[in-house]
Motif scaffolding. Sequence first.
Motif, PDB file in Angstrom:
ATOM      1  N   HIS A 238      31.801 -33.877   8.259  1.00 33.72           N
ATOM      2  CA  HIS A 238      32.917 -33.316   9.013  1.00 33.72           C
ATOM      3  C   HIS A 238      32.860 -31.795   9.149  1.00 33.72           C
ATOM      4  O   HIS A 238      33.307 -31.273  10.169  1.00 33.72           O
ATOM      5  CB  HIS A 238      34.228 -33.733   8.345  1.00 33.72           C
ATOM      6  CG  HIS A 238      34.352 -35.210   8.167  1.00 33.72           C
ATOM      7  ND1 HIS A 238      34.669 -36.070   9.195  1.00 33.72           N
ATOM      8  CD2 HIS A 238      34.131 -35.992   7.077  1.00 33.72           C
ATOM      9  CE1 HIS A 238      34.677 -37.322   8.744  1.00 33.72           C
ATOM     10  NE2 HIS A 238      34.356 -37.303   7.465  1.00 33.72           N
TER      11      HIS A 238
ATOM     12  N   ARG B 223      26.099 -40.601  15.888  1.00 37.23           N
ATOM     13  CA  ARG B 223      25.508 -39.274  15.696  1.00 37.23           C
ATOM     14  C   ARG B 223      24.073 -39.272  16.221  1.00 37.23           C
ATOM     15  O   ARG B 223      23.285 -40.154  15.937  1.00 37.23           O
ATOM     16  CB  ARG B 223      25.498 -38.912  14.200  1.00 37.23           C
ATOM     17  CG  ARG B 223      24.651 -37.715  13.901  1.00 37.23           C
ATOM     18  CD  ARG B 223      24.739 -37.318  12.445  1.00 37.23           C
ATOM     19  NE  ARG B 223      26.048 -36.797  12.165  1.00 37.23           N
ATOM     20  CZ  ARG B 223      26.633 -36.884  10.989  1.00 37.23           C
ATOM     21  NH1 ARG B 223      26.025 -37.481  10.003  1.00 37.23           N
ATOM     22  NH2 ARG B 223      27.833 -36.385  10.802  1.00 37.23           N
TER      23      ARG B 223
ATOM     24  N   VAL C  86      28.108 -40.612  10.658  1.00 37.50           N
ATOM     25  CA  VAL C  86      29.153 -40.759  11.662  1.00 37.50           C
ATOM     26  C   VAL C  86      28.627 -41.617  12.806  1.00 37.50           C
ATOM     27  O   VAL C  86      27.483 -41.474  13.220  1.00 37.50           O
ATOM     28  CB  VAL C  86      29.577 -39.373  12.182  1.00 37.50           C
ATOM     29  CG1 VAL C  86      30.566 -39.506  13.337  1.00 37.50           C
ATOM     30  CG2 VAL C  86      30.164 -38.546  11.060  1.00 37.50           C
TER      31      VAL C  86
ATOM     32  N   HIS D  81      25.911 -33.018  13.229  1.00 39.01           N
ATOM     33  CA  HIS D  81      27.087 -32.795  14.064  1.00 39.01           C
ATOM     34  C   HIS D  81      28.337 -32.889  13.193  1.00 39.01           C
ATOM     35  O   HIS D  81      28.365 -33.596  12.199  1.00 39.01           O
ATOM     36  CB  HIS D  81      27.172 -33.843  15.182  1.00 39.01           C
ATOM     37  CG  HIS D  81      26.134 -33.657  16.244  1.00 39.01           C
ATOM     38  ND1 HIS D  81      26.140 -32.590  17.111  1.00 39.01           N
ATOM     39  CD2 HIS D  81      25.056 -34.427  16.583  1.00 39.01           C
ATOM     40  CE1 HIS D  81      25.113 -32.701  17.945  1.00 39.01           C
ATOM     41  NE2 HIS D  81      24.439 -33.799  17.638  1.00 39.01           N
ATOM     42  N   ARG D  82      29.381 -32.193  13.579  1.00 30.87           N
ATOM     43  CA  ARG D  82      30.648 -32.254  12.859  1.00 30.87           C
ATOM     44  C   ARG D  82      31.591 -33.217  13.568  1.00 30.87           C
ATOM     45  O   ARG D  82      31.529 -33.391  14.781  1.00 30.87           O
ATOM     46  CB  ARG D  82      31.284 -30.866  12.791  1.00 30.87           C
ATOM     47  CG  ARG D  82      30.435 -29.839  12.072  1.00 30.87           C
ATOM     48  CD  ARG D  82      31.090 -28.459  12.141  1.00 30.87           C
ATOM     49  NE  ARG D  82      30.310 -27.449  11.438  1.00 30.87           N
ATOM     50  CZ  ARG D  82      29.326 -26.740  11.995  1.00 30.87           C
ATOM     51  NH1 ARG D  82      29.020 -26.951  13.262  1.00 30.87           N
ATOM     52  NH2 ARG D  82      28.665 -25.851  11.283  1.00 30.87           N
ATOM     53  N   SER D  83      32.492 -33.808  12.791  1.00 29.43           N
ATOM     54  CA  SER D  83      33.487 -34.708  13.363  1.00 29.43           C
ATOM     55  C   SER D  83      34.824 -34.454  12.672  1.00 29.43           C
ATOM     56  O   SER D  83      34.864 -33.930  11.565  1.00 29.43           O
ATOM     57  CB  SER D  83      33.068 -36.170  13.174  1.00 29.43           C
ATOM     58  OG  SER D  83      33.049 -36.492  11.801  1.00 29.43           O
TER      59      SER D  83
END
Length: 432
Positions: A87, A18, A15, A207-209
């Motif tokens: 995600h 990130r 991402v 990390h999530r997105s």
Amino acid sequence: MGVGMHSEISEAKSVRGRTVLRTGSGSFWLIASLLALLMFAASAPSPLYPTYAAQWHLSAITVTAVFAVYAVTLLAALLILGALSDHIGRRPVIVGALVAEALAMVLFLGAHGLTALYVARGVQGLATGAATSALSAALLELQPPSRAATASLVNSCAPSFGLALGAMVTSVLVQYGPNPTRLIYWIMLATTVIGLAAVARMPEPGHRSPGAVASLRPTVSVPVSSRRAFLAALPCLIATWSLGGLYLSLGPALAGQLAGSANHLWGGLLIFLLMATGAAAPVAGRGLAASTAMTAGCLTLIGGLAVTALAIGQLWVWLLLVGSAIAGVGFGLSFMGAFRTVTASASPADRAALIASVYTASYLAFSIPAVVAGVLTTHVGLRSTSLGYAGAVALLAGASVAGSAVVHRGRHSLPTPDVPPCPCSVPAAHAS
């Protein structure tokens, strides 16, 4: 085969923006071990195929179809689920994949016929395809700050060595251990459960997105700027991966036939030599330019196939092992060169979808020719089929040499990464 991949792929999937979290070397080596473990499990059934065939009266085409189920389901999971960990997080995807892997081991343990074998292999393919991208990306996020190339090295080597060791260890257990069609799966089930418990306690490395649902849409395309390079490398991709498919499906039966022995060590050693040298060669040749690596690898592959063909013709199993080791060197180098040749021709925005195309072609070559070989084996025999297969792969490698010369004529060599792609590792190929 096959199967997890490299820093270039994981970076294409990352991402934007990130930041990398460091949670300690313990988590890094846990993830590395799980990557090797999944590939170990992927090759474990191969030495058992002759045993299954004898017990359940399976034909060669049935054996190769069982193998193909794994390759096809792996590709499907790779293309659909490969970007999901960007995600929802690395850890949930890895945990889910390990649960599926444990289920596959339970299915293998309870298998008493062909249908159960198909289902078990299919579930295993889904688990491996879902996990490898998340594992590869997690390695990059957890690598020690003082060792910037460690993750790439592990991504490059662990999968192929896992495949090599899986075949070798299983052949030893099948030959000398008790309950040959069950013992390896009990061991893998226990190891998978231990890994699952460890991952459940591990901090989330990424990390999530937003966009989890949208990420499930496969993105496969070859941009105009890369079509010439892709077409030139395509024969090489088909040659290397189709050879791997033959070894992992019919290789143990071929080795046993040439040795005139039912000892399963012959089949395990054959796969070990191809995969181990295939993993070591890209590391040793990582400083080569893409065109040089692809050309040298294809020529080495042709040489190994010539030795292998002589061994098959003369029924010399020792020469078959030598030819396999030489072909493995060519396998590793040529795929590294082909991968770099193709990806260097694309812009960063196009790279992820292009990589998806590379792996789609590769995994179709990994499965379909092996099934065709299974069909031919029932009509002309294993030795004749293997000789024809070796000849076809050699012709493809030769075509790749010619194509490489056309594509790279007059071009300057591009910089190469510290550690090359490993032909048996398969991270996802989605765009973020």
